[in-house]
Motif scaffolding. Structure first.
Motif, PDB file in Angstrom:
ATOM      1  N   PHE A  73      34.024  50.835  70.224  1.00  0.00           N
ATOM      2  CA  PHE A  73      32.659  50.634  70.699  1.00  0.00           C
ATOM      3  C   PHE A  73      32.251  51.759  71.629  1.00  0.00           C
ATOM      4  CE2 PHE A  73      35.571  48.176  73.364  1.00  0.00           C
ATOM      5  CZ  PHE A  73      35.203  48.498  74.659  1.00  0.00           C
ATOM      6  N   GLY A  74      30.954  51.865  71.889  1.00  0.00           N
ATOM      7  CA  GLY A  74      30.417  52.930  72.733  1.00  0.00           C
ATOM      8  C   GLY A  74      29.832  52.376  74.018  1.00  0.00           C
ATOM      9  N   ILE A  75      29.946  53.140  75.112  1.00  0.00           N
ATOM     10  CA  ILE A  75      29.502  52.694  76.432  1.00  0.00           C
ATOM     11  C   ILE A  75      28.510  53.678  77.040  1.00  0.00           C
ATOM     12  CG2 ILE A  75      30.229  52.231  78.818  1.00  0.00           C
ATOM     13  CD1 ILE A  75      32.863  51.254  77.762  1.00  0.00           C
ATOM     14  N   PHE A  76      27.465  53.131  77.644  1.00  0.00           N
ATOM     15  CA  PHE A  76      26.556  53.877  78.521  1.00  0.00           C
ATOM     16  C   PHE A  76      26.808  53.373  79.935  1.00  0.00           C
ATOM     17  CE2 PHE A  76      24.554  53.962  74.428  1.00  0.00           C
ATOM     18  CZ  PHE A  76      23.821  55.137  74.355  1.00  0.00           C
ATOM     19  N   ALA A  77      27.021  54.272  80.883  1.00  0.00           N
ATOM     20  CA  ALA A  77      27.244  53.856  82.276  1.00  0.00           C
ATOM     21  C   ALA A  77      26.390  54.711  83.208  1.00  0.00           C
ATOM     22  CB  ALA A  77      28.719  53.972  82.647  1.00  0.00           C
ATOM     23  N   TYR A  78      25.755  54.046  84.164  1.00  0.00           N
ATOM     24  CA  TYR A  78      24.798  54.689  85.067  1.00  0.00           C
ATOM     25  C   TYR A  78      25.300  54.578  86.505  1.00  0.00           C
ATOM     26  CZ  TYR A  78      21.540  54.175  81.105  1.00  0.00           C
ATOM     27  OH  TYR A  78      20.932  54.227  79.879  1.00  0.00           O
ATOM     28  N   TYR A  79      25.558  55.722  87.137  1.00  0.00           N
ATOM     29  CA  TYR A  79      25.959  55.744  88.546  1.00  0.00           C
ATOM     30  C   TYR A  79      24.710  55.933  89.399  1.00  0.00           C
ATOM     31  CZ  TYR A  79      27.661  57.623  92.970  1.00  0.00           C
ATOM     32  OH  TYR A  79      27.882  57.842  94.301  1.00  0.00           O
ATOM     33  N   TYR A  95      28.211  58.623  78.785  1.00  0.00           N
ATOM     34  CA  TYR A  95      27.214  58.624  77.720  1.00  0.00           C
ATOM     35  C   TYR A  95      27.929  58.453  76.385  1.00  0.00           C
ATOM     36  CZ  TYR A  95      23.781  59.987  74.272  1.00  0.00           C
ATOM     37  OH  TYR A  95      22.962  59.995  73.166  1.00  0.00           O
ATOM     38  N   ASN A  96      27.647  57.356  75.719  1.00  0.00           N
ATOM     39  CA  ASN A  96      28.255  57.055  74.420  1.00  0.00           C
ATOM     40  C   ASN A  96      29.768  57.292  74.450  1.00  0.00           C
ATOM     41  OD1 ASN A  96      28.054  56.157  71.733  1.00  0.00           O
ATOM     42  ND2 ASN A  96      28.033  58.247  70.951  1.00  0.00           N
ATOM     43  N   GLN A  97      30.401  56.789  75.499  1.00  0.00           N
ATOM     44  CA  GLN A  97      31.857  56.936  75.631  1.00  0.00           C
ATOM     45  C   GLN A  97      32.568  56.083  74.586  1.00  0.00           C
ATOM     46  OE1 GLN A  97      34.084  58.792  77.844  1.00  0.00           O
ATOM     47  NE2 GLN A  97      35.312  58.042  76.131  1.00  0.00           N
ATOM     48  N   LYS A  98      33.401  56.716  73.776  1.00  0.00           N
ATOM     49  CA  LYS A  98      34.118  55.992  72.725  1.00  0.00           C
ATOM     50  C   LYS A  98      35.345  55.301  73.301  1.00  0.00           C
ATOM     51  CE  LYS A  98      36.075  56.560  68.087  1.00  0.00           C
ATOM     52  NZ  LYS A  98      36.369  57.522  66.994  1.00  0.00           N
ATOM     53  N   VAL A  99      35.477  53.998  72.968  1.00  0.00           N
ATOM     54  CA  VAL A  99      36.626  53.206  73.411  1.00  0.00           C
ATOM     55  C   VAL A  99      37.286  52.611  72.172  1.00  0.00           C
ATOM     56  CG1 VAL A  99      37.423  51.324  74.892  1.00  0.00           C
ATOM     57  CG2 VAL A  99      35.384  52.631  75.529  1.00  0.00           C
ATOM     58  N   THR A 100      38.570  52.879  71.983  1.00  0.00           N
ATOM     59  CA  THR A 100      39.284  52.406  70.791  1.00  0.00           C
ATOM     60  C   THR A 100      40.546  51.659  71.188  1.00  0.00           C
ATOM     61  OG1 THR A 100      40.419  54.539  70.604  1.00  0.00           O
ATOM     62  CG2 THR A 100      38.416  54.233  69.289  1.00  0.00           C
TER      63      THR A 100
END
Length: 270
Positions: A73-79, A95-100
């Motif tokens: 899945f992909g993650i958007f994270a805002y600091y 930004y669109n961090q891939k997690v497997t």
């Protein structure tokens, strides 16, 4: 009497401020000396009856899921430093961090650590906040445009770009023909905090946080599974018997469903 009320109220307020300041300073002192902690994730899928495609826990053992398919899945994270998440922020932390899935856990690289501005390089004296959004399955995109790499005409076709402010968006187009289940179409999912059904907004690393603490995403199905049941009318069946006994053959050449959206943009902050 009025002359004595104001000093008493002022003294009470001073005591309250001193108590809060003492508590805050205790937390800050603990964080200042704490070891850096990575941001870790876990993921589950809601198994609602309204869904498209295959189901199963993302980390489970079902025949088709994001674990065994290897897409993740992909993650958007805002600091946002010491401020609340707002429509003016950009995904500057992830930004669109891939997690497997590998080695029985969810992994990503490079590892990100919880912000901690209580050391010598601190730029503010308040607790740092990070907001997390996620979607699945992961797709590669060009960060400056959000366009999916390669020739993609259906499924997830675009994400909001890395400089876009506010809520992350996932653009989706349904497949013109075929089935999500049998033809491996895209079963779009979005993540929420299971405690309130919303994204993880304004998260902070609190004193005592360890590497075992995780952001635990619960993924929901964004699509609806639609089926059709065909029933023969009287004019196709001999009276006094039924289609099975009479060996009547009925051919359905096509089924058309109208009035449904075939594309749209999913806001991950919902």
């Amino acid at each position: 009497m009025k002359r004595f009320r104001f000093p008493l109220l002022a003294a009470s307020a001073l005591l309250v401020l001193m108590a809060c300041s003492s508590t805050d300073e205790s937390v800050k002192d603990e964080l200042k000396n704490a070891e850096p902690q990575p941001v870790n994730f876990d993921a589950y899928v809601n198994k609602g009856i309204t869904r498209a495609g295959h189901t199963g826990d993302l980390g489970g053992s079902s025949s088709y899921n994001l674990t065994t398919a290897g897409v993740g899945f992909g993650i958007f994270a805002y600091y946002t430093d010491n401020l609340e998440y707002s429509s003016t922020t950009i995904p500057n932390f992830m930004y669109n961090q891939k997690v497997t899935w590998s080695s029985s856990k969810w992994n990503y690289t490079p590892i990100k650590y919880w912000p901690n501005e209580y050391g010598n390089t601190a730029s503010s004296d308040d607790i740092d906040k990070v907001s997390f959004f996620a979607y699945a399955p992961y797709v590669d995109v060009t960060a400056s445009t959000g366009q999916v790499t390669g020739d993609k005409t259906y499924g997830i076709t675009q994400l909001s770009r890395n400089t876009a402010t506010g809520d992350p968006l996932v653009k989706y187009i349904t497949r013109a023909s075929g089935s999500v289940v049998t033809d491996h179409g895209v079963d779009l999912l979005w993540a929420v905090n299971n405690s309130n059904g919303l994204p993880y907004l304004n998260q902070t690393r609190t004193a005592g946080t360890t590497s075992d603490d995780k952001i635990q995403f619960t993924f929901n199905h964004a699509l609806a599974k639609i089926g059709a049941m065909i029933q023969a009318g009287d004019d196709f069946v001999d009276y006094g018997t039924d289609a099975t006994a009479n060996k009547t053959k009925i051919y359905v050449r096509s089924v058309t469903i109208t009035g449904f959206a075939t594309q749209g943009a999913l806001n991950l902050n919902n």
